[in-house]
Design an enzyme around this catalytic site. Sequence first.
Site, PDB file in Angstrom:
ATOM      1  N   THR B 141       0.872  -1.187   0.000  1.00  0.00           N
ATOM      2  CA  THR B 141       0.000   0.000   0.000  1.00  0.00           C
ATOM      3  C   THR B 141       0.909   1.237   0.000  1.00  0.00           C
ATOM      4  O   THR B 141       1.318   1.691  -1.049  1.00  0.00           O
ATOM      5  CB  THR B 141      -0.961   0.001   1.206  1.00  0.00           C
ATOM      6  OG1 THR B 141      -0.214  -0.200   2.405  1.00  0.00           O
ATOM      7  CG2 THR B 141      -2.011  -1.076   1.073  1.00  0.00           C
ATOM      8  N   LYS B 163       3.909  -7.124   3.752  1.00  0.00           N
ATOM      9  CA  LYS B 163       3.693  -5.708   3.486  1.00  0.00           C
ATOM     10  C   LYS B 163       3.322  -5.052   4.802  1.00  0.00           C
ATOM     11  O   LYS B 163       2.845  -5.716   5.721  1.00  0.00           O
ATOM     12  CB  LYS B 163       2.611  -5.474   2.430  1.00  0.00           C
ATOM     13  CG  LYS B 163       1.206  -5.847   2.784  1.00  0.00           C
ATOM     14  CD  LYS B 163       0.379  -4.954   3.641  1.00  0.00           C
ATOM     15  CE  LYS B 163       0.418  -3.499   3.258  1.00  0.00           C
ATOM     16  NZ  LYS B 163      -0.508  -2.731   4.181  1.00  0.00           N
ATOM     17  N   THR B 174      -0.994  -2.796   9.994  1.00  0.00           N
ATOM     18  CA  THR B 174      -1.645  -3.285   8.783  1.00  0.00           C
ATOM     19  C   THR B 174      -0.625  -4.126   8.101  1.00  0.00           C
ATOM     20  O   THR B 174       0.071  -3.685   7.206  1.00  0.00           O
ATOM     21  CB  THR B 174      -2.051  -2.188   7.806  1.00  0.00           C
ATOM     22  OG1 THR B 174      -2.960  -1.339   8.456  1.00  0.00           O
ATOM     23  CG2 THR B 174      -2.744  -2.782   6.585  1.00  0.00           C
ATOM     24  N   GLU B 253       6.497   4.584   7.267  1.00  0.00           N
ATOM     25  CA  GLU B 253       6.127   5.761   6.465  1.00  0.00           C
ATOM     26  C   GLU B 253       7.017   6.951   6.808  1.00  0.00           C
ATOM     27  O   GLU B 253       7.092   7.385   7.948  1.00  0.00           O
ATOM     28  CB  GLU B 253       4.661   6.105   6.691  1.00  0.00           C
ATOM     29  CG  GLU B 253       3.748   5.132   5.955  1.00  0.00           C
ATOM     30  CD  GLU B 253       2.297   5.224   6.392  1.00  0.00           C
ATOM     31  OE1 GLU B 253       2.039   5.857   7.425  1.00  0.00           O
ATOM     32  OE2 GLU B 253       1.441   4.667   5.684  1.00  0.00           O
ATOM     33  N   ASN B 378       0.352  10.802   6.064  1.00  0.00           N
ATOM     34  CA  ASN B 378      -0.864  10.416   6.767  1.00  0.00           C
ATOM     35  C   ASN B 378      -1.890  11.520   6.899  1.00  0.00           C
ATOM     36  O   ASN B 378      -3.042  11.265   7.244  1.00  0.00           O
ATOM     37  CB  ASN B 378      -0.510   9.836   8.125  1.00  0.00           C
ATOM     38  CG  ASN B 378       0.012   8.432   7.976  1.00  0.00           C
ATOM     39  OD1 ASN B 378      -0.722   7.549   7.557  1.00  0.00           O
ATOM     40  ND2 ASN B 378       1.284   8.241   8.240  1.00  0.00           N
ATOM     41  N   THR B 383      -7.931  11.310   0.783  1.00  0.00           N
ATOM     42  CA  THR B 383      -8.325  12.250  -0.273  1.00  0.00           C
ATOM     43  C   THR B 383      -7.421  12.172  -1.498  1.00  0.00           C
ATOM     44  O   THR B 383      -6.383  11.558  -1.465  1.00  0.00           O
ATOM     45  CB  THR B 383      -8.283  13.676   0.297  1.00  0.00           C
ATOM     46  OG1 THR B 383      -7.092  13.828   1.071  1.00  0.00           O
ATOM     47  CG2 THR B 383      -9.470  13.892   1.196  1.00  0.00           C
TER      48      THR B 383
END
Lengths: 383, 383
Positions: B141, B163, B174, B253, B378, B383
């Site tokens: 992702t 992942k 996740t 991230e 994040n 959006t």
Amino acid sequence: MKSICGVEGVRAAGIKEGKFGLTLIEAAGTAAGVFTSNLVRAPPISLMEDRIRKGRLEAVIANSGCANAFTGERGYQDAVHMGDICGEVLGIDPNAIGVASTGVIGRYLDLPLIERQCKKIAPVLERTEQAETDAARAIMTTDLTEKHALVTREDFTVGGITKGSGMIAPNMGTMLAFLYTDAEITARNLKSALKKATRRTFNQVVVDGDMSTNDIALCTSTGLAGKIKLGEFGEALEECCRSLAIQIAMDGEGATKLIEVFVKGAPSEEDAARVARTVTSSPLVKTAVYGEDPNWGRVIAAAGRAGVHFDPGKTDLLISDGAAVIALVTAGRIVVDLAAAKKAMHGKKVMFQLDLHAGNGMATAWGCDLTEKYVEINGRYTT
Amino acid sequence: MKSICGVEGVRAAGIKEGKFGLTLIEAAGTAAGVFTSNLVRAPPISLMEDRIRKGRLEAVIANSGCANAFTGERGYQDAVHMGDICGEVLGIDPNAIGVASTGVIGRYLDLPLIERQCKKIAPVLERTEQAETDAARAIMTTDLTEKHALVTREDFTVGGITKGSGMIAPNMGTMLAFLYTDAEITARNLKSALKKATRRTFNQVVVDGDMSTNDIALCTSTGLAGKIKLGEFGEALEECCRSLAIQIAMDGEGATKLIEVFVKGAPSEEDAARVARTVTSSPLVKTAVYGEDPNWGRVIAAAGRAGVHFDPGKTDLLISDGAAVIALVTAGRIVVDLAAAKKAMHGKKVMFQLDLHAGNGMATAWGCDLTEKYVEINGRYTT
């Protein structure tokens, strides 16, 4: 007056020179304190706890810039010495002086500086708006604004100042809160009211989930307003603490928005408090609020890992900016109108209301969004 | 081979179109799984748990881009349908097919897309490096790189892909991990080895402290290599999981540095694990590492709030880049050479070693620094 000087019998002063500040507050009376639960405690915390055991204080000296934490036996002696300096200057028994510190961990106090600052401001101790503002400003570290609250009832007054910006977490962050009241109250009742108010307010503020070594909330009662109703006092103290807690959350490092999470329908108040804190402290929720993204999935997922039992299929979630209220999830079903929900996130305040439909417990937590600025501030603190 | 296709009896394929990916892995054998402990579970998690109860799987289908989470009864039916699609295309009993999803929460699966992708890649299922790479890439992702691990022993092989980037937390983020081995092992022994390996590796990875609704670690054994020594298998599986866990942490991230926290001298392994996770997940520690600031005070303060009893006055803390080892704190005393310590933080890996001198428990946790980039990613996800 805006805070502590609104309370009869309280005089204050403060000075800030670069990163180094000193606050003096003189007010004799019964006193109670609530302290950090971090295993690693700064020496002044231990000293303050010893001194408050007698239930009485006459003054408080607090410095900013150096937390006097992780400084061992020398740190404890330095804290004692800091109290002695204050006692000598004010002509007060040092054993009745509370000592507090906030700032960088692992450095020794600059006692000559503290002595110089103390002597400079002791003569200007007074009961004015300028004095309480100086006092509130002198304990600031990364705070951007000084924090005041004053609650007046017919018969008595409660006022407080606080500092705290990063490292604010469940069970208080690097937070110093100095509360005063003229209500006449025993040390025992004062402690129980302060514990309850702290649990519901300061302990529900989450900035970055870290808990400091130096947290302290003190309340001193001058008793000059005479006897009061205990229940009424507890409510006023909680209102005062809540106002300060919200100011801490709004001034979180790098924050652009206040987050308020109200949880109801939890099995107990404690469960509600835990869910509210977990949602408020979730980095994914915090960044979503920053990005004005009505990401209800992150809110529900954070609630789900709080260790509290509820049925996600029954959950309601609302979002609000204080005016408009938008449903995001109703009885476990997504009902969100994305445009309206996004609009409700444009302001300085984003409120989530979560109903778990699993009991009668309710509680609120406050926090702030997570921004690039937070990272910048904390990536370059010591140096 | 780099991962799953290094294991005899495993064929893989994957496709990624924009945000939407699909992975197929065909490998028949005994199977075991470990699942998210988040109360809010995605429907495919429930389905997978039902199916794995029999201890046998023949294939796995996993999509990225949509987590099929918080989608209620329809979400469960969609997950069943997704398995049916796979079963029909591969000619396998759908009840022996594992289904997993990752991506945005609160949206329904695009089943026509999944069917189209499944039909496209089923014919190219094969045992090649390209196939395992495609499979690893299709489940990504916000991951920047695909993640592979292959551990070979004389008698057997363990390989895995995974992942996971944001929302990685204690008890897995996740995260999807698909592990395969040709070691012959009962479903019961496989499950116990997988639980232990997961506890020590995936559950010790912290990216942002959030726990996902969709986490899953699956291990399937084709048994083609015959009988093995159970202890040896457990070690190999843990080594494989550790390699994948570190890759997840490095790909956190916005991360620029891997953080490894090794705690020893704790009252128990569980205590050590908790302290290691608490330090690794502290935003103040994470930002200090980002800023290359050897802020040992934040490390010790984080350890102090982990809920584990130790004496800060006895604690040792070392920092290392994997080569040089610099003492920061020895027996509770600050001994840091700031310049040397800062230098040890210049690389891609920052290791802290904390000795609590309070027992024999030891454990490691992995994480990454907290950067402006994390906030950017994040704050603008949905959006």
